[in-house]
Every structure is written in structure tokens, then in C-alpha cells.
Design a protein around this motif. Structure first.
Motif: not given
Lengths: 526, 505, 502
Positions: A251-256, A371-387
């Protein structure tokens, strides 16, 4: 050299550094004897508090840019505007990955872990705001080194070490390429400042050296975002790194990195901001750009197309969910690169110039969409890894078959998985769909010629392909009979975080204007 | 009198009866009897309410789907009313004859009443959609009645019946669609009027090209299956033989008349000119039907098949009469011949309906009393043990033969009276049919009723009171019409004159 | 009020998803209540809308920067199709009354699918329409893969992917239209007036039309349909064949034809008689009609017969649309309604009433079971449904097919001839299925004899009777009094054909 400006421009970075130091002090100083759980909780909470403080501090920045010579000299660091969007996103995502640490058991060195995470986040913030090649490199290295360490943190896991090794070697090579490319840019323009480089190149026109430098830079940055053909590190890293670290990387490294790409493409391939230049200057510049530098875009677009194709096709064959997420990350990077690459494909006539008639600047619109895409993608991915982390801990493996019968074992977790994976596939009314739609619409808004259109068609087609592999996991969770029906327990904080993420995905999908308006507010379209 | 929707009532009554019968189980036959008696009463009321000038009476009109030309348009003239009465009588006879339905009687009588409703509907319809609806509606119950209660080879018979009739319906539908496309109308009256001025031909040619003749052939084919006319008749012997006799009564008594009625109501009025153009081949086919029907009957030993082919023969006379009429307008003599033929056709429809139904009723009785035998060689000398049966059946047989004084004679006489001046070759050939029919009927009488008594017929029970009561009115009707045909012809003739006035050949 | 059909269905889905496990009875009744509520709203909307043109139900700005509005509106076509959805929903719930496995989840997915379908029919914003269209894909997948039968996982995935690919094609077209239109709105009304350049319409129309037509089961992209319908549980098959395929046809009409009418113009050249996209799609429709019918004729599995017959009937819808005249398009919409009801009825009989009791769908085995005696209700219900499906006058299919044939004839008589052949074959395969399954005289096999002596078939339950009566009654009513729907459909079709996008 106004140090007050420097302080203001780096407020969030400062807050995070202080938090990192506090974490180390607290952990090493006061909690030596405490239970692992307590230490983890304290460290994570301190880290989250640090992120919160950084966010809070951002409001005092006032859009200040730190320049070498006042008042209009070359800038080193920027803030405000689109930079603030990226930085806020990085901070929120970092906080979420820290929260996922709560029930992690891969390490005893929690203080160090949280500190490294925070410092890597600092690197990300720097990248987002950087206006100078050297600052970019500093930030990039700060981020990357942190990520290598984080990947290796699970000392008991051989995979973790192997992944970190591969990541480090790859990353080192990529950094070398990047620096080499930067050195050519310096040679071409005599400055390391982005704006100055752009002016110099615009004045003299491109030369073969420029193209070489650009390719080298794309190589370096392409590695960071895991684009084809620089993606080979990603599956192993996503598989080997401990789950919270993998979430951070994804997530984060992608956003940056994408924030950096946006500012590069906007800075070098376009005037600084539409507000700065007059309409005629912009039009002239654009025509000039198109007629002389079409190749710039080609490289980015080729990489984007290759990423979409390879990422999706390789994901079809995966059995490990983590590797599946890695390849899908490659594919998503491809979609996002499309938004960036198309900046320089102005056709010189048609819809792009139409928009300039006092209307929306299409390049800014597509940057906002990325940026919208990468932020929401990051959010979703964090959730996915959490699961994935929860299921891994309960079943011992991240293979698809460990998800069998998840709807019986933990219905809430399965519901979260459903929401997140469908969002990644791009099914409405989830945010992933809107992010894709917004991006593609913005891309076509920039230029509706045959090349961008074919690429958008390709992207849409491969999104359809991606539904297949996401459904494979969901099929196991919901449809196929369970092998083992013992309930899976997740830590309440983890569950709360995952539910919040899922709720956000649904909410943002139903009301996409919420996030969109905030981004557009900070980075005006006109 | 005016304004009361008696035709709708008449059509709906059997539907209601069917619904009640479905749930009545053992009492279904009684429900059916009541319903058919009520329908007969209503039909007779309709008969008496006929306008005296032969025009359409008791007309009901309501908009249904105007954009498609579909209108709820009912009405009867003499022809229609007579058919209504016929249908009611035949259905009553059929229900009366069906007193041994053990297997699912509710369904059986429900289907019979549904069929009756279909008959009523198609005899009163004046708009194609409505007419076609009831035409198809009658097909389904007929199929199931054959299929579920029929004889040993009922499967193929029912399927053949269904396929042939469906094919005919498709032909009708396609041709009528073409007419609708060209004219935008589905109303029989309107279309007849257009045809009489040649406007129909012009409209069709304008929209579709010179296909009016093909449309006529298609429509004829559709009806030719139903009547049936050679060569579309091959479904009939199997269906009539395998169906239970009460159902055969319906098939021959009423359903076959739907075909002839269709020719008179639809084919001739709309395509008279085209039919006149192909009159000769049609007359040939009609004559062949007459002769072949009789000849084939002569070769049969199963009584049901004998009477089935005999039906083909009798209806062939109707076809003969209809096609003979198709001559361009001539003088008074021609008109008189046409009128005679048409009267004959209509009368023959009625008479044959009654007679054939009665004959099959008798066959049913013979079958019941001997445990299934119905070949003419299975019997012998029944005159002795069952004189009443022999007497009544004999009357019916002679009527079928065409003995003067019985109803069968009048229709055939009028037809020949009209056809001879108009198409003497066909008429002459058809005489052959008369002769062969006579031979057949006499053979039946001889083999079944006269001669030495067969062993198993010694204790042949005669008709009991119920049956005598039921049959008496029918036989009486045969005698009555035979002696006083004016009763029917008087009411039908104005309609005939009216129809001929509107038809253009 | 009509918009509440959507909200109610989704609310119901959510409530059912949250129901604790084990409360199957409550789940059923809740689902039935929601479905009946939706039907009541649909009927009320239909009646209230008689004589009215297009009425806007909800118009809220959604994403102002893109000009996307949450715009719900209804014209005559929408109202009729919403009514169909209501009927199909109620019937579907009734025919799923005995599902015991994960009951609440089943009805949750079912109602979510219904909600999505309502949404498509009521959306007048292109983006919103697309959203609802895609929302419907996921519940379909789960309904088939969890509760289905033959090869359900394969069928579910195939169906989901085909639908998604179709919608991907539509998305591309949608994006292109949005980018080209220059208007800052995705409302169908505004886009209809945008006036796209003819060259743009020439490629955008076939793309969008094909994308939607995949879901409508157009040949040769129809292969998902028989597999999917057979694999799906009864209620899902009823919905899939009855309503979801109509989503595709509706999209073809509302988006394809209304927004890009010039895409159907002649190309200027002609290749083996084909001179425009209209010819292409009409020919594909006719091929679908005949092919579907021929293949249905040779099936050994009863449900496959019905599945292929759905492909054949949908061909009529597409042919009617390609006639592009008042009568043809009206016929197409009426056929959407009619086939929706009849497909539901046929699948209900085959899947629920027969299969549940005999546990076989093979015609060869059913032949030996003498079902006309042992399941008379099913036999007679199938007679009625089969006759209606054949196009017998008095049922809704006759009027619809008549209109399509007339409409097609006005354009190219050969199309009508082809479709007519399809009707004749249709009679044949319905006939064959009827004979073999119910009225066969084949000697009872050992297996059948055993079951005959062993146990009687379970009695017909009240939900089954209610469902069959509802559907057959509606078809009969519409067949006898088609004006009840035609009066609503015809003005809407007229308006649509006259001015694009209205």
C-alpha cells in the motif's frame, strides 16, 4: 534557505520521526519485562498516534514550499495540493498497517519494527513532496531500506529471509539504475531540480541521451511499483514478508511511488500547473510536446500494457493467495500507469484542447484519478492482507484451500473478504469499480485517440479476466464444502479494523464523491 | 333481444361447466349433461332470434387490441346458428353416449365441454383472432381425448391428428397474417366487402406482390385438412377409429363441420375469385374425395372405419357443392343453382352431423354389448334379438345412404340439384359415390342385422328404456327433417341469398 | 414509489443476510413478504403510470464532477418489465419454499439479484444502469454455484465470466460515449440528445449491442445460457431465463438502439445480402431462433430442452428489436414479458415439481414413469405452459410473436420465414418433451416400478399450486386481453423510436 519553511514543509515527517524515537524509547526503556502483547499494543498505539499527530500537523503547513533561494528559486520540498493528498494517504495507510500488528506473532522486536515502519513512512512522505532529484533519491532509499528490513523481520521464517534478499538485490540494482538516470538528467540540464530540468529540456528539445536517461529512470521507478518487466521480486516478497509488512509494501510504497510518478510526469511533460501558464502557452507547449516527444509516453504505456497482461494472466495460475495478490498488484500497477503514461499523448486537437477552454485540465484530472485509485487500492489491499493473515494464523498456510468453508468458520471475515475481493475485481457498488471507471474516463478525457482507447479496452478486458481468479478464492470461501469446520477467531482490534476497511470500501463505492471531492479540493481541476 | 350478449353467454357456459366438471369426479357426467342441455336450449333460442332477412344477428362488438386489428366481434346468421344447434346436439349426444368413462371422468367431461366451447366460439366469431383462438382451442381437448381414452393404437393416431391439424392451422395463420399485413384488418365482414369489390386482391398485390392465389391455396389447404379433403385425409381413419366412440361422434359430427364452415365463412368470401380460377382442380379433388371415400369404406370391415371413410365421402358432397358454386355471376338460373347447392351444403352439414354421430353411437352400443367387437363380420342377424336397435340403426343407416324421406336425402338432393347445371362432369362422377355408398350401407345392414344369428349374439340385449328415450329424438329429427326440410331451409335460405349476394367470383 | 422496489429488495437482502442460522421458516416468509411487497409496488406503479409518459422518480446528483446522477425514471417499457420482475420474484420465492441448505443466504442472494434487476429497469442514468447491471452478476454466481446441480461450479463461473465480458464491452462503449459526447452528463436523456457522429456510432453501437446481447443469449454467444440454466436451482433458473436475459435485451433497446440509432444505418456496401449492423443482428437473431429450437429438439435432459427454448425465444426479442418499427419493437417488449412468465413457469414445473420428486431429468427415464397419472398437476400445468410457449392463441406468446413476425416482415420477409420455421420446430420440441415426459406409454422400467410400489410422489404443495396459478393466469390474462400491456408499451416505444434516448 529559509529554515522556517523547511520546518513547515517537513512537519509530518518530523512528527513521525519523533514518534519512532518515542516508540524505541518506550519499548527498550520501559517495557523490557512486559508481555509481548502489551509491548505490541503500546508500540502500535504510539505509532498510530504518531501518524495522527502527523496528519494533524499537516494543517499547519499552509502549502509551503521549501526553496533553496527565496522566493522563487528551485524548490527542494513541496507541500499542499496533490502532495498533501498523497501524504495524508500514506499516513492513514501506515496507521492501518500498524493496527494489523496487534495479533502478530512473527517477532519479539516490536519496538524496532514499528520504528522502522514509521521511518519508512517518512521516506514515503519525502518522496511525495520531493522536487529535487537528490531528495527523491534520499526518500526512495529511506523507504526501500526500511522495506527490506521489514521483509526480513520474521526471523524464524526462511521464506522471509529469502524474500528480503531478493528484494534487496533487486532494489539495489534498481536504485543504481535510477541514480544513473538521474545523473544523466543532471548532465543534460545542469541542475537537480525538477522544474529546472524541465525548463532546460524544453528549451533544447530532446536528445538521445534524454531518452536513455528516461528509460533508466523508468526502470528504477518501475521496480518500485512492480511493473513488468521489473516485477519479479514482488511475488516472493509478498509471499515471504510477514503480513503487516506485506500490507505496508503493497500500500504505502505504491502510494509514494505513484505520487512521485505523477509529479514527474506533470512536471517534465507538462507545465507545473495549469494555473501557472496561460492557455496559449499551454497549447503551444502541448503541441510541441506531442510533435517532438511522443516516445516518452510510449515507454510508460508499453510497461503499463505489459503489466496488465502479465499480471492478470499469471494470477490465473496461482494457488497461493499471497502470490495471487502480488500478481494482481502488478496488474493494478499497470492500470495506474496508464493514467500517468497518457499525460503525454495529447493529440494536440480534439477533446484535450476542448477542455482547456476554461474547463477541466484533463492531465490534472487523470492525476487525481490515479491518486484516487492508488489510495483506495492501498486501503483494499491492507484489508486483504489482514484477512489473509488471520486465515494463515489459523490454518498455517495461505493456499487457496485454507479458505475452504470460511463462511462457516467466521462469517464476518468471509463477508469482509467478499467485499474486498469484489472491489479489487471492479464490481460496483464498491470503490474499486469507481476507481477504475474514474481512471478510464479520465484517461479518455485526456486523449480519445486510438492508442489510449485500445489500452483502455485492454484494461477493461483484463479486469474481466481478473474476476475469474478473485472468484476462485471467494468460491472456496463460500461455495465449496469445508474440510475443517472449527471456527476461526480473530483479534477484536483486527476484526474492527477489517470491518472498518470493508465499510469504507462500500461507503466510498456508493458515494464516490466523498473522496473524490476531497482530492479535487486539494488539487483543483481548473 | 337486442343488446343481450347471448353469444358470449353461449360460449362461456361450457367453459364454466368444464371448470365444474373437472372437480366433480364421479358426477362429472351429470354436470356435463346439464351443461349441454342448457347450451342446446340457448342455441335454440339463438335460432329463433335469427333475423328474417339473413343478415348477421345478435352482433356483439368490443375493442380488444385495435392496433393489431383484433376486435371482439361475434355474430350469427342462419349458417352460424344452424352450426351452433348442431354442435349443441352432437355434444349432448356424445355426453349421453359416454356413460362408461371410469378413468378420470372429471377430466374427460371437462375436455368435452372445453371442446364444445371451442366449437361455439369458432361458429360465432367474426374476427380472425377470435376465430383462430377457438379453432386452436378445440384442437387441444380433441387431442387429449384421443390420447388418454383411446384404443390400442391411440398414440400414433393422436399424434397424426395433431400434426396434420397444426400444419393446417399454420397455413391458415400465415395466410391471414399476409392478409392483415396488406389490409390492416382482421374482420371477416370488412374483408368480404373488400373482396367483393376486388379491393382485397389489389391490396395484397400492392403490399406483397401477386400472391393472392397462393394465399387462397394456403387457406384452402388449412381447411382441407379439417374437412378433410383428399389428399389431406389420411389422419382421419386412424383418429376416428382409435378415439373412443363418443369422441368420434364429436369429431365427425361437429369438428369436421368447422372445416366446411371455415370454407363458407372465410375461404369463399375472401378468395372467391381465386377459387373460381382454380375451380376445376378443386372439383376434381372434391369428386375424388367423394368416390374414394365411398370406395375405401367398401374395403373396410371395422365399422368405425367404414363410417369414418363414409364421412369423408359425405363431406365430399359439401366440397363438391361449395366449389361448384364458384362461377362468375350469371343469370337467374345460375343463381338458383348456386342457391340450391349452398342450401344443400348447409343442410348436408347439419344432417350428416346428426346422422354420423348417431351411427357412431350405435357402434358404441354394439361394442359395449359384445365386449369390444365392432367388425361387420362379428355380428349377424341382430334383427332377431334386438329389433329396436336394428330398427333405429337401420333408419340411421338409410339416412346415411340417402333414402328419400330421411334427412340424408334432402341435403344430397339439393347439392346435386345445384351442381349438375354448374359442373355436370363432377356431379356425374360423384354419382358413383352415391352408388358405392349405397352398396356399403346395404352390406352393413345385411351382415349385421340380417342372416343367421351369430352365436355370441343370441343373448344380445336390446336397447333399454334410457337409450330408447335418448335416441328417439334423434331419429325423430332425422324423419322430421327428411319429411319437412322447410323447417331448416326456410330459415337458412335468406342467409344463403345474402351470402351469395356478397360473394364475388 | 416504484423506486422503493429497489430499496425494499436490497433491505430485504440485508435483513436476510443478517438472520441467524437455523431460522429457515422466518427466512422464507420474510423473503415472500419482500417479494410480494415489491410486486405490489410494481403493480401500483404500473396502474398509476397508465397513460403517462416517462416520469422521473428520483434525481440526485451523485458524482457532480462527472455529471453522474442517481437518476431513476420509468416509462411504459420500464413499468412493464418491473411488473414482470415482481411476478418472477414472487413465483421464485414460492418455488424455493423447500430449500433447507443455507436458506437465509439463498434468499439474501435472491433478493439482491432482484434488487439489481429492478435497478436496471428503472435507471435512466447510463452509469447507474451499468452499476446495477454489474451488481446483478455476483448473486447469480453464488446462487448457481452453491445451490445448483449439474456441473454447477463450471456453469456458474461460465455465466459470471460471460456476463462480465459482456458488461466490459458495454463499459468500453460507455466510456467512449461519455468521452465523445462532450456533454457533462451520463443521463440517458441527455446522451440521447447528444448526437454522436455517425462514424462513432457505427462501431460503438455493435460493441454495446453485442455486450448486452451476450446476456440476452444471442447466438453465437449463447452457450452460457443452457449450461447455466440447467445448473441453477429452480428459482435461479426462473430468474435467469425469465428476467436476467431480459436485462440484456433491455440494454440493447434502451442503450444501444436509443443512443446510437445511426449505428443501424446501411453501410453503403453489401456483403452477401448483409448491408448494415441491423442485418447482421437480425440474421443472428433468426439463427438463434432456429438453432435454439433445433438443438432443443434433440436434447435428452428435460431441463436442457427448456434452456435451449429460452435461447430460441430470446431470438424473437432480438428480431423484434431489429425490425425497428413500432409493431416489431412492441412485440419484442411484449415477448420479453411473455417469455419471462412462461420461462419461469416451465422451469418451475421441470425443476421443482418434476425433478424434486422423480430425481431425474432424463427424458428416457421419465418416459417410463407415467407421470400423467402420478403427477397430473405437473402434466396439465406443462400442457398449458407448453401450449403457451408454442404460441397458442389465447396466451401471451401468440400476440407477441405475431407482432414480431409482422414487424420483421415489413423489413425483410425472409426474416419472418426463418422465424416461422423456428416456431414450427418449437411446436415439435415442446411436443416431444410433453409426450416423452408425461404422456408416454413406454412400459415402466424396473426402477420406475419399484418407485411406484415403493412410495407415492409427494403431494403438490400450496406454494407450487400458487406459483403455477399465478404465472399461468398472468399469461392467459395477457393473452386474452393484451391491451392491458400494449396500451402501456406502445406509446413508450413510439417515443423511443421517435427521439433518441427519450
Amino acid at each position: 534557505m529559509n529554515y522556517a519553511d523547511l520546518f513547515r514543509a517537513t512537519l509530518p515527517e518530523t512528527a513521525l520521526e519523533i514518534a519512532a524515537l518515542l516508540v524505541i524509547v518506550a519499548d527498550l526503556g520501559f517495557l523490557r519485562r512486559a508481555a509481548l502483547k502489551a509491548r505490541v499494543t503500546v508500540a502500535a498505539l504510539l505509532g498510530v498516534a504518531g501518524c495522527g499527530a502527523a496528519l494533524w500537523a499537516m494543517q499547519f503547513q499552509g502549502g509551503c514550499w521549501f526553496r533553496l533561494t527565496d522566493p522563487a528559486g528551485p524548490a527542494l520540498l513541496g507541500s499542499g495540493g496533490i502532495i498533501a493528498v498523497a501524504q495524508a494517504g500514506i499516513l492513514v495507510l501506515t496507521a492501518l498497517t500498524l493496527l494489523l500488528l496487534i495479533d502478530a506473532n512473527f517477532t519479539r522486536h516490536v519496538g524496532e519494527y514499528v520504528a522502522v515502519v514509521l521511518m519508512a513512512a517518512v521516506g514515503g512522505l519525502l518522496i511525495a513532496g520531493a522536487q529535487d532529484l537528490l531528495v527523491i533519491f534520499i526518500g526512495l532509499e529511506l523507504l526501500s531500506l526500511g522495506l527490506y528490513i521489514l521483509t526480513a523481520f520474521a526471523k524464524r521464517s526462511g521464506k522471509s529471509a529469502e524474500a528480503a534478499m531478493k528484494y534487496y538485490l533487486f532494489g539495489g540494482m534498481a536504485a543504481a539504475f535510477l541514480l544513473f538516470g538521474f545523473s544523466y538528467f543532471y548532465g543534460l540540464s545542469g541542475s537537480t531540480n525538477l522544474a529546472e530540468i524541465q525548463r532546460a529540456i524544453a528549451a533544447t528539445g530532446p536528445s538521445p541521451l534524454f531518452y536513455v536517461a528516461w528509460i533508466l529512470v523508468v526502470t528504477g521507478l518501475g521496480f518500485k511499483i512492480a511493473a513488468v518487466p521489473f516485477h519479479l521480486w514482488a511475488p516472493d516478497t509478498y509471499e515471504g514478508a510477514p503480513a503487516p509488512a506485506a500490507a505496508f509494501i503493497a500500500s504505502v510504497s505504491k502510494v509514494a511511488s505513484f505520487a512521485l510518478l505523477v509529479s514527474l510526469s506533470m512536471g517534465w511533460l507538462m507545465p507545473g500547473s495549469a494555473a501557472a501558464a496561460s492557455k496559449d502557452a499551454v497549447e503551444g507547449y502541448l503541441r510541441g510536446v506531442y510533435q517532438t516527444w511522443p516516445q516518452l509516453a510510449t515507454i510508460l504505456l508499453v510497461v503499463a500494457a505489459a503489466s496488465m497482461v502479465v499480471g492478470n494472466l499469471a494470477a490465473l495460475a496461482q494457488v497461493s493467495v499471497r502470490r495471487l495478490l502480488a500478481y494482481s498488484a502488478i496488474a493494478h500497477a499497470g492500470y495506474m500507469l496508464l493514467g500517468i503514461g497518457v499525460h503525454s499523448t495529447f493529440s494536440g486537437q480534439g477533446s484535450a484542447l476542448q477542455f482547456f477552454a476554461g474547463a477541466v485540465n484533463p492531465a490534472i484530472r487523470s492525476s487525481n484519478a490515479v491518486l484516487y485509485y492508488v489510495l483506495t487500492y492501498g486501503l483494499t489491499t491492507i484489508g486483504a492482507f489482514g484477512v489473509v493473515a488471520v486465515v494463515e494464523r489459523a490454518t498455517g498456510s495461505d493456499r487457496m484451500d485454507s479458505f475452504l468453508g470460511l463462511h462457516k468458520r467466521n462469517p464476518l471475515l468471509a463477508a469482509v473478504l467478499l467485499v474486498l475481493f469484489l472491489s479489487l475485481a471492479g464490481i460496483p457498488p464498491l470503490v474499486g469499480f469507481w476507481a477504475k471507471f474514474n481512471l478510464f474516463a479520465a484517461v479518455l478525457g485526456v486523449s480519445a485517440g486510438p492508442v489510449p482507447f485500445t489500452l483502455v479496452a485492454l484494461a477493461v478486458a483484463f479486469s474481466a479476466v481478473s474476476l475469474y481468479y478473485y472468484l476462485q478464492v471467494l468460491k472456496r470461501a463460500y461455495v465449496m464444502p469445508a474440510v475443517d469446520e472449527t471456527p476461526i477467531k480473530a483479534h477484536p482490534v483486527t476484526m474492527a479494523v477489517l470491518l472498518a476497511i470493508a465499510a469504507a470500501v462500500v461507503l466510498l463505492g456508493c458515494f464516490p464523491a466523498l473522496l473524490g471531492n476531497w482530492i479535487d479540493g486539494l488539487s483543483p481541476l481548473r | 333481444m337486442s343488446g343481450f350478449p347471448i353469444l358470449t353467454l353461449l360460449t362461456v357456459l361450457p367453459l364454466v361447466g368444464a371448470a365444474i366438471a373437472l372437480w366433480s369426479g364421479k358426477h362429472a357426467r351429470n354436470v356435463a349433461l346439464v351443461t349441454t342441455l342448457a347450451s342446446l336450449a340457448l342455441a335454440l333460442v339463438v335460432w329463433t332470434w335469427l333475423p328474417a332477412d339473413g343478415s348477421m344477428g345478435m352482433v356483439e362488438r368490443a375493442a380488444w387490441a385495435p392496433s393489431l386489428g383484433i376486435e371482439y366481434h361475434l355474430g350469427v346468421d342462419g349458417l352460424g346458428a344452424l352450426m351452433l344447434v348442431l354442435a349443441a346436439i352432437v355434444t349432448l349426444m356424445s355426453v349421453d353416449a359416454a356413460h362408461r368413462v371410469h378413468h378420470q371422468p372429471g377430466l374427460y367431461f371437462g375436455l368435452v365441454l372445453l371442446l364444445e366451447s371451442g366449437l361455439f366460439g369458432s361458429f360465432t366469431a367474426l374476427n380472425f383472432f377470435h376465430w383462430f383462438l377457438f379453432w386452436e382451442l378445440s384442437l387441444i381437448p380433441a387431442f387429449f381425448l384421443i390420447r388418454l381414452w383411446g384404443g390400442a393404437r391411440r398414440g400414433p393416431a393422436a399424434t397424426q391428428f395433431f400434426v396434420y391439424t397444426m400444419a393446417g392451422s399454420v397455413a391458415l395463420l400465415v395466410c391471414f397474417l399476409a392478409v392483415f399485413l396488406s389490409t390492416g384488418s382482421m374482420d371477416f365482414g370488412h374483408l368480404t366487402q373488400m373482396a367483393s369489390t376486388g379491393a382485397l386482391d389489389r391490396a395484397v398485390t400492392a403490399h406483397l406482390g401477386p400472391v393472392t392465389l397462393w394465399l387462397a391455396i394456403g387457406v384452402l389447404a388449412g381447411f382441407a385438412v379439417k374437412v378433410p379433403m383428399v389428399p389431406f385425409h389420411t389422419w382421419l381413419p386412424a383418429a376416428y377409429a382409435e378415439a373412443p366412440s363418443p369422441v368420434t361422434m364429436l369429431l365427425t359430427g361437429a369438428m369436421s363441420k368447422m372445416g366446411v364452415y371455415g370454407l363458407l365463412r372465410i375461404a369463399i368470401p375472401l378468395f372467391g375469385h381465386q377459387i373460381a380460377q382454380i375451380r376445376t382442380p378443386l372439383l376434381v379433388l372434391a369428386a375424388v374425395t367423394v368416390v374414394m371415400g365411398a370406395w375405401a369404406a367398401a374395403a373396410q370391415t371395422d365399422m368405425k372405419r367404414i363410417f369414418a371413410y363414409s364421412s369423408v365421402n359425405h363431406l365430399g358432397y359439401c366440397l363438391l357443392g361449395i366449389f361448384a358454386i364458384a362461377v362468375p355471376a350469371g343469370g337467374a338460373a345460375v343463381f338458383a343453382s348456386q342457391a340450391a347447392a349452398l342450401n344443400g351444403v348447409i343442410l348436408q352439414m347439419f344432417n350428416h352431423g346428426i346422422t354420423a354421430a348417431a351411427l357412431f353411437w350405435f357402434v358404441a352400443m354394439l361394442q359395449e354389448r359384445t365386449g369390444g367387437h365392432r367388425g361387420i363380420d362379428d355380428f349377424g342377424g341382430l334383427r332377431k334379438p334386438a329389433p329396436v336397435l336394428a330398427g333405429l340403426m337401420g333408419i340411421a343407416l338409410f339416412s346415411s345412404l340417402g333414402l328419400p324421406g330421411l334427412n340424408g336425402f334432402v341435403g344430397e338432393f339439393l347439392i346435386f340439384r345445384g351442381v349438375f347445371p354448374l359442373a355436370w362432369v363432377a356431379a356425374t362422377v360423384s354419382i358413383l359415390g352415391l352408388l358405392v355408398t349405397a352398396a356399403v350401407i346395404l352390406t352393413v345392414i345385411q351382415k349385421v342385422f340380417t342372416g343367421p344369428v351369430a352365436e355370441h349374439c343370441v343373448n344380445f340385449p336390446d336397447l333399454h328404456h334410457g337409450e330408447r328415450l335418448a335416441l328417439a329424438p334423434i331419429i325423430g329429427l332425422m324423419l322430421l327433417i327428411g319429411l319437412l326440410p322447410q323447417l331448416i331451409v326456410g330459415a337458412v335460405n335468406p342467409t344463403v341469398v345474402n351470402l351469395l349476394a356478397h360473394w364475388r367470383f | 414509489m416504484l423506486a422503493w422496489t429497489i430499496y425494499l429488495s436490497f433491505a430485504g437482502a440485508l435483513m436476510l443476510a443478517l438472520l441467524p442460522k437455523g431460522k429457515n421458516g422466518l427466512a422464507r416468509w420474510l423473503a415472500l413478504a419482500v417479494a410480494v411487497g415489491g410486486l405490489a409496488l410494481a403493480v401500483q406503479g404500473f396502474v398509476a403510470g397508465m397513460g403517462q409518459g416517462r416520469t422521473v422518480l428520483v434525481d440526485l446528483p451523485w458524482v457532480p464532477t462527472m455529471g453522474v446522477h442517481f437518476l431513476l425514471a420509468a416509462d411504459g417499457i420500464s413499468r412493464v418489465l418491473v411488473l414482470l420482475t415482481g411476478l418472477a420474484a414472487v413465483a421464485g420465492v414460492l418455488f424455493s419454499w423447500n430449500i433447507e441448505l443455507r436458506t437465509n443466504e439463498f434468499f439474501a442472494f435472491f433478493l439482491a439479484l432482484i434488487g439489481g434487476v429492478y435497478g436496471v429497469f428503472l435507471s435512466f442514468d447510463l452509469f447507474l444502469l451499468f452499476v446495477f447491471y454489474e451488481v446483478a452478476i455476483v448473486p447469480k454466481y453464488f446462487l448457481i454455484s452453491i445451490w445448483g446441480s449439474t456441473r454447477r461450479e463450471y456453469a456458474a463461473m461460465k455465466l459470471a465470466l460471460y456476463s462480465f465480458v459482456g458488461s466490459a464491452m458495454v463499459l468500453i462503449g460507455l466510456l467512449a460515449a461519455y468521452a465523445t459526447s462532450g456533454s457533462h452528463s451520463t443521463s440517458l436523456i441527455a446522451l440521447g440528445h447528444a448526437g454522436f457522429p455517425v462514424s462513432f456510432q457505427m462501431w460503438c453501437f455493435p460493441l454495446v449491442f453485442t455486450g448486452f446481447a451476450i446476456l440476452a443469449g444471442m447466438w453465437p454467444f449463447h452457450t452460457w445460457a443452457p449450461t447455466g440454466h440447467v445448473a441453477a436451482p429452480t428459482a435461479a433458473s426462473m430468474l435467469l431465463a425469465g428476467v436476467v436475459m431480459k436485462l440484456g435485451a433491455y440494454g440493447c433497446l434502451r442503450v444501444g438502439i436509443a443512443l446510437f440509432p445511426h449505428g443501424l444505418d446501411p453501410w453503403g456496401f453489401s456483403f452477401i445480402g448483409v448491408g448494415s449492423w441491423r442485418d447482421v443482428f437480425a440474421i443472428l437473431a433468426v439463427v438463434g431462433i432456429v438453432y435454439g429450437a433445433l438443438v432443443a429438439l434433440v436434447q435428452t435432459d428435460f431441463k436442457f430442452v427448456i434452456g435451449y427454448s429460452s435461447v430460441s425465444h430470446m431470438g424473437f426479442v432480438l428480431l423484434g428489436l431489429m425490425a425497428l418499427n413500432q409493431i416489431g419493437v412492441t412485440g419484442a417488449v411484449l415477448q420479453m414479458f411473455s417469455h419471462g412468465i412462461l420461462a419461469g413457469l416451465l422451469f418451475a414445473i421441470v425443476g421443482r415439481i418434476v425433478y424434486e420428486r422423480t430425481h431425474t431429468r432424463q427424458l428416457a427415464e421419465l418416459e417410463t414413469m407415467h407421470l400423467s397419472r402420478r403427477l397430473p398437476f405437473a402434466a396439465w400445468a406443462f400442457v398449458i405452459a407448453g401450449m403457451a410457449s408454442m404460441g397458442l392463441p389465447g396466451f401471451s406468446g401468440f400476440v407477441a410473436e405475431l407482432q414480431v413476425l409482422v414487424g420483421a416482415w415489413m423489413v425483410k420477409p425472409w426474416w419472418t420465414v426463418g422465424a416461422g420455421i423456428g416456431i414450427v420446430v418449437g411446436v415439435a420440441y415442446t411436443w416431444r418433451a410433453l409426450q416423452k415426459a408425461f404422456f408416454s406409454d413406454a412400459p415402466a422400467s424396473a426402477h420406475a416400478l419399484e418407485s411406484e410400489h415403493g412410495h407415492e410422489f409427494a403431494a403438490i404443495t400450496w406454494p407450487e399450486v400458487t406459483g403455477v396459478t399465478l404465472l399461468a393466469g398472468v399469461s392467459l390474462f395477457v393473452g386474452l386481453y393484451p391491451r392491458i400491456l400494449l396500451d402501456t408499451i406502445e406509446p413508450a416505444v413510439k417515443a423511443l423510436l421517435a427521439g433518441g434516448g427519450q
